[in-house]
Write a protein that holds these residues in place. Structure first.
Motif, short mmCIF file in Angstrom:
data_model
loop_
_atom_site.label_atom_id
_atom_site.label_comp_id
_atom_site.label_asym_id
_atom_site.label_seq_id
_atom_site.Cartn_x
_atom_site.Cartn_y
_atom_site.Cartn_z
N ASP A 1 0.85 -1.19 0.00
CA ASP A 1 0.00 0.00 0.00
C ASP A 1 0.88 1.24 0.00
O ASP A 1 1.92 1.27 0.67
CB ASP A 1 -0.87 0.04 1.27
N SER B 1 0.32 5.78 -0.35
CA SER B 1 -0.62 6.87 -0.59
C SER B 1 0.15 8.15 -0.85
O SER B 1 0.78 8.70 0.06
CB SER B 1 -1.55 7.04 0.62
N HIS C 1 -4.46 6.60 -7.92
CA HIS C 1 -4.72 6.97 -6.52
C HIS C 1 -6.23 6.98 -6.27
O HIS C 1 -6.97 7.73 -6.89
CB HIS C 1 -4.13 8.36 -6.22
N GLY D 1 -5.56 5.36 -1.27
CA GLY D 1 -4.20 5.32 -1.77
C GLY D 1 -4.08 4.43 -2.99
O GLY D 1 -5.07 4.18 -3.69
N SER E 1 0.67 6.58 3.90
CA SER E 1 1.06 7.90 3.41
C SER E 1 2.44 8.32 3.94
O SER E 1 2.97 9.35 3.53
CB SER E 1 0.01 8.95 3.77
#
Ligand SMILES: CC/C=C\C/C=C\C[C@@H](O)/C=C/C=C/C=C\[C@@H](O)CCCC(=O)O
Ligand SMILES: [Zn+2]
Length: 612
Positions: free
Chosen positions: A56, A58, A80, A85, A144
Motif C-alpha cells: 500500500d 498513498s 490513486h 491510496g 502515506s
C-alpha cells in the motif's frame, strides 16, 4: 481500482503471499518542504510462489526500488483512489518460492498533504517559535508515510534513523537510542501493525514520571503534564496485576499540541495524548489507563482488520474500567465506580447509535468495511457495545473470578498475533465448554445486529441516584439552584448529569443561565464538563454563548468534542452558515482526519474550500 486483500477490505496488500517481518527506516524531516524523505528497507518472508510483491502507498513519490544486490526493480503504482491510496506492485525479476526471504529497499518522499502527518507552523505551537510535526496512522494512514502492508493482519519489528534540525527532539513509537547532533536512532523489537508506527518532532522537554516512564511536551506544558500524569506507574502496576507483565519496556507519554484529533493514541512505548487531558485534577486519568490497557489489547493482541475493531477497543474499555476500579481500596465502592463508568458509557453508546440511526449496519459490533473508509465507520459503538458485550459474557460465565483467568488465557494465546471475531468466539467457547450458561449467548444478535445491545447488564445505580434526584429539582422551575446541589459530586458525576441534560428537552434560557453560574460549569477548566455545558447552550439556542462555542472548537481539535458540537451547530439553522464559515476558516489548521470527518458532518463537498 485493483483487487483488494481477501484478509482486509482496506488494504491492497497480499500478506498471505509474502509478509513483511521487519522495516528499517532512514528518514530526514524537512520542515521547509513539509516532507519526510529517505528510504525503507523491508525484510519479507515469501509464503507462496510469487512474481511480485504488493504493498500500500498513498501519494508517495517513489524514486527507486532496489533488490538486496542493489539492482533496480521495476514497479507499478496504481491510480490513486481517494482515501485508499494506491496499489504498489513491485515486479520481481524471477519467481520466488515459499520459504525464501526478500530484502527490498524503497527510496521515497512523502507528500506535503500526507494524511498521516500534521505539519504545524510555529504559531500553532505553545512556544510559537518552532514548527512541529506529528503523525496519526490509525486506521489506514501509515501508507502515506511509508510503503507497507497497511493492514493490522501484518506485524513487523522496526528500527529507524531520523535526521531533523538540531534543536528538535525526535520521538517514535519505539525505544529511543542515541540522539547525536541531528540524528536519532530507534528500535522496536516487538512486532506491531503498521497503524502503530508513529513519529513526533518538536522542541520538547521531558520529566521523569516513574522507573519506566517519562512525559514529553513543549516546555510551556511540561510542569502541568508531569503533575497530571504523576500516577502513571501506579496504573501500569495495576494493569500488570490483571494482564501480566508489560512487554514494551518503556511507557512514555507525549502531550501534543491542541490540534491532536484524539484523546489518546496508544502508540507503543509512547502514548500520544491531547492537552485537553490537562484538567488540573487528574480526572481524565481514565484516558491514560485506557491507553495503557492497549499495551495488551490492540498492541499485543490486535484486530485482524478494522471490521473487528471492537476486539481492540471493546476489550480496552472493559479492561480500563476493571483496572480503574482496582485502584479503589473499598471493594463495594470499586464495583459501584465500575458500574457508574459503564452507565456513562451507555449514555455515549446511545448517542452514537442515534447519530448513525438504530438500523445502521455501522452500529453492528462487527462491521462490513467493503467500500467504506474506516474513518467513516468510527464511533463509540465498538468501544461501548464491545465492552458491554464482554461485561455480559463475564456476568454469564460467573463473574470476574472466572473471567479474569479467561482474559489472561486469551492474551497469552493471541500474544503478538492478529485475530478476528470468529477466532475470539471459538477460543471463548472452547475455554468455557463445560459452562452451561455460555450456551445461552445469542451471538448473532450481539455481533451482527444493529442498534443498542440485546441485553443491558443490571448495573449498580448507587452513584447515579443523586444525579436523578437533582434532575428532578432542575426540572422544577420553582426550585432555586445552588452550588450546594453539586458540591459533593465527583467530576464524573457532574459529567453524567450534564450528559443526561443533553439527552432531555432543552432547558429554558433562564434556567440554563442559573445552572451555568451556580454549578460553576460555565467556563469550567475541565473540557469534559465544558464540552457538555456548551452543547447544552446550543440546545437551548443561547446565542450569547456562541463566541465561547467557536472559541472551544477553534482552540483544540479533539474530535470527540469538535464533531458533536459542529453537528449541533449544523442542526441550529440560524447559525448553520456561521458554523460552516468558521469551519472553512479553520480547516487549514486541522489534521486530515478532522477536516475529512467534519466536512461530512457539515454536509460539505470537496469543492467548498476556503481559498483565502
Ligand atoms: C467499527 C469501526 C470500524 C473502523 C474504525 C477503525 C478505526 C477508526 C479510525 O478513525 C481511527 C481511530 C483512532 C482512534 C484513536 C484513539 C481513540 O481511542 C480515541 C477515542 C476518542 C477520544 O477520547 O478522543
Ligand atoms: Zn482505545
Amino acid at each position: 481500482m485493483g483487487a483488494l486483500s481477501p484478509l482486509d477490505p482496506s488494504s491492497f496488500s497480499r500478506p498471505e503471499q509474502a509478509i513483511i517481518r521487519h522495516i528499517s527506516l532512514n528518514l530526514n524531516v524537512d520542515f521547509e518542504k513539509h516532507v519526510l524523505h529517505g528510504h525503507a528497507k523491508l525484510d519479507v518472508d515469501v509464503l507462496e510462489d510469487i512474481n511480485s510483491l504488493i504493498l500500500d502507498a498513498s501519494n508517495l513519490k517513489i524514486s527507486s526500488i532496489e533488490a538486496d544486490d542493489g539492482s533496480k526493480l521495476q514497479y507499478k503504482l496504481g491510480e490513486h483512489i481517494p482515501n485508499m491510496g494506491s496499489k504498489l506492485t513491485i515486479l520481481l525479476p524471477k519467481q520466488h518460492i515459499a520459504g525464501e526471504k526478500l530484502k527490498i529497499k524503497i527510496t521515497y518522499t512523502t507528500d506535503p498533504q500526507a494524511s498521516a502527518l500534521q505539519w504545524l507552523d510555529p504559531e500553532q505551537t505553545s512556544g510559537k517559535k518552532h514548527p512541529y510535526l506529528f503523525s496519526q496512522c490509525q486506521p489506514i494512514h501509515a501508507r502515506s508515510i511509508l510503503p507497507c502492508q497497511d493492514t493490522p493482519a501484518v506485524k513487523f519489528t522496526y528500527d529507524a534513523e531520523v535526521t531533523a534540525p538540531e534543536e528538535f527532539t525526535v520521538l517514535m513509537s519505539a525505544l529511543r537510542g542515541e540522539a547525536r547532533s541531528n540524528r536519532t536512532t530507534f528500535r522496536q523489537p516487538m512486532p506491531l501493525p503498521s497503524y502503530l508506527v508513529a513519529i513526533a518532532v518538536g522542541v520538547l522537554e521531558s520529566r521523569t514520571l516513574g522507573p519506566r516512564s517519562r512525559v514529553w511536551s513543549e516546555k510551556e506544558e511540561i510542569e502541568r503534564s508531569a503533575w497530571e500524569f504523576a500516577e502513571t506507574e501506579k496504573y501500569l502496576q495495576a494493569a500488570e496485576k490483571l494482564c501480566g507483565p508489560y512487554e514494551w519496556s518503556e511507557y512514555d507519554l507525549l502531550v501534543l499540541p491542541p490540534s491532536f484529533p484524539y484523546g489518546g493514541m496508544e502508540n507503543p512505548c509512547l502514548t500520544f495524548v491531547t492537552p485537553t487531558l490537562l484538567a488540573g485534577d487528574r480526572s481524565q486519568a481514565d484516558v491514560i489507563v485506557h491507553e495503557i490497557m492497549h499495551s495488551w489489547t490492540g498492541n499485543l493482541v490486535t484486530n485482524r482488520n478494522f471490521e473487528h475493531f471492537w476486539l481492540n477497543e471493546g476489550f480496552t474499555v472493559f479492561l480500563e474500567r476493571k483496572v480503574g476500579a482496582s485502584l479503589i481500596n473499598d471493594s463495594v465502592e470499586a464495583k459501584r465506580s465500575r458500574d457508574f463508568q459503564s452507565l456513562l458509557g451507555l449514555q455515549e453508546l446511545s448517542e452514537a447509535v442515534s447519530v448513525f440511526g438504530a438500523s445502521s449496519p455501522l452500529t453492528n459490533l462487527v462491521v462490513d468495511l467493503n467500500g467504506i473508509h474506516p474513518d467513516d465507520a468510527f464511533s463509540r459503538v465498538p468501544y461501548e457495545k464491545g465492552s458491554l458485550f464482554l461485561r455480559y459474557l463475564e456476568d454469564q460465565v460467573g463473574g470476574p473470578e472466572v473471567f479474569d483467568d479467561f482474559l489472561r488465557a486469551y492474551l497469552t494465546k493471541f500474544r503478538k498475533k492478529s485475530l478476528d471475531t470468529e477466532q475470539f468466539k471459538a477460543f471463548l467457547l472452547e475455554y468455557f465448554k463445560d459452562n452451561q450458561a455460555i450456551k445461552q449467548v445469542d451471538w448473532d444478535s450481539w455481533l451482527h445486529k444493529s442498534g443498542m445491545p440485546p441485553i443491558i447488564p443490571d448495573y449498580d445505580t448507587t452513584m447515579t441516584k443523586a444525579i436523578s434526584a437533582l434532575l428532578v429539582k432542575i426540572d422544577d422551575s420553582n426550585a432555586s439552584l445552588s452550588y450546594e446541589d453539586v458540591a459533593n459530586f465527583t467530576p464524573h458525576q457532574m459529567i453524567h448529569m450534564l450528559q443526561q441534560l443533553i439527552d432531555r428537552p432543552a432547558l429554558p434560557l433562564e434556567r440554563l443561565a442559573a445552572l451555568g453560574k451556580e454549578y460553576k460549569v460555565n467556563g469550567n477548566k475541565n473540557t469534559e464538563i465544558l464540552y457538555r455545558w456548551l452543547r447544552l447552550c446550543i440546545r437551548s439556542r443561547d446565542d450569547t454563548k456562541l463566541q465561547d462555542v467557536f472559541h472551544f472548537v477553534n482552540s483544540q481539535g479533539r474530535m470527540k468534542y469538535v464533531r458533536p458540537v459542529y453537528r449541533d451547530l449544523y442542526a441550529w439553522e440560524d447559525v448553520r452558515a456561521r458554523a460552516i464559515d468558521n469551519f472553512l476558516k479553520n480547516e487549514k489548521y486541522m489534521m486530515h482526519v478532522s477536516a475529512y470527518t467534519l466536512r461530512k458532518d457539515l454536509h460539505l463537498d470537496e469543492k467548498t474550500k476556503n481559498t483565502e
